[in-house]
Design a protein around this motif. Sequence first.
Motif, PDB file in Angstrom:
ATOM      1  N   SER A  34       3.788  -0.993  -6.692  1.00 24.69           N
ATOM      2  CA  SER A  34       2.484  -0.326  -6.692  1.00 24.69           C
ATOM      3  C   SER A  34       1.519  -0.938  -7.678  1.00 24.69           C
ATOM      4  N   ARG A  51       0.820  -1.207   0.000  1.00 19.94           N
ATOM      5  CA  ARG A  51       0.000   0.000   0.000  1.00 19.94           C
ATOM      6  C   ARG A  51       0.857   1.260   0.000  1.00 19.94           C
ATOM      7  N   LEU A  91       2.760   6.517  -5.316  1.00 21.69           N
ATOM      8  CA  LEU A  91       2.495   6.798  -6.731  1.00 21.69           C
ATOM      9  C   LEU A  91       1.295   7.733  -6.880  1.00 21.69           C
ATOM     10  N   ALA A 143       3.676   1.803  -1.481  1.00 22.01           N
ATOM     11  CA  ALA A 143       4.105   2.105  -2.849  1.00 22.01           C
ATOM     12  C   ALA A 143       2.957   2.681  -3.658  1.00 22.01           C
ATOM     13  N   ARG A 144       1.768   2.117  -3.489  1.00 19.92           N
ATOM     14  CA  ARG A 144       0.605   2.628  -4.229  1.00 19.92           C
ATOM     15  C   ARG A 144       0.282   4.071  -3.822  1.00 19.92           C
ATOM     16  N   GLU A 145       0.365   4.323  -2.516  1.00 23.07           N
ATOM     17  CA  GLU A 145       0.083   5.678  -2.035  1.00 23.07           C
ATOM     18  C   GLU A 145       1.129   6.668  -2.529  1.00 23.07           C
ATOM     19  N   THR A 204       9.222   1.100  -6.938  1.00 26.07           N
ATOM     20  CA  THR A 204       7.904   1.671  -6.645  1.00 26.07           C
ATOM     21  C   THR A 204       6.913   1.355  -7.759  1.00 26.07           C
TER      22      THR A 204
END
Length: 216
Positions: free
Chosen positions: A210, A142, A148, A144-146, A206
């Motif tokens: 992500s 999460r 991005l 990494a997703r955040e 990342t």
Amino acid sequence: MPITVLLVDDEPLVRAGLRAVLEAQADIEVVGEAADGAAVIPLIRQLRPHVVAMDVRMPLLDGIEATKAVLKTIADPPKILVVTTFENDEYVYQALRAGADGFLLKRARPAEIVHAVRLVAEGETLLFPAAVRSLAAEYGNRQAREALERAALTEREEAVLRLIARGLTNAEIAAELYVGLETVKSHVSAVLAKLGARDRTQAVITAYESGFVTPA
């Protein structure tokens, strides 16, 4: 000015082989050797190498912890090229996540070794093989997703990140996108800044973690 390299590996034969390959090049100079990660920081301070070629598995301090220590302790750290036997070794991926700039297989051909050192010294990304891409996808998180999402990359910056993740150099990205080299450098700098990434390798991690880029 030659690219200076510090070799760190607990196997004397590996160090000797790398030294022979690298010192055959007019633009590369091996300035020192160490048998364990515990000796890395004092040698970096003394020799100021541009690149550290570091074994990922060593008896006292492995390449992962040595990489963390270098980035935490040295103000202007050298590029770190992890040297490994197996490309799908989880230790390699952990070293990349810790901040290593790329990795090199011990069975690599001389030309590949030289190319890797030059590429890392120039700040370019080494191509992530399928095994490492899969590991990155498995480690998807999460955070990494955040990161991005917060980056809010433009459409062109997203395109550049995808090409970086494929392992393309700045020159290759310029040719792919039909833009100038300086334009690509500007986009790459923007991508790194927005992602809060130390370098291209961290940006690639990342991208895969992500889910922005998925392994082929």
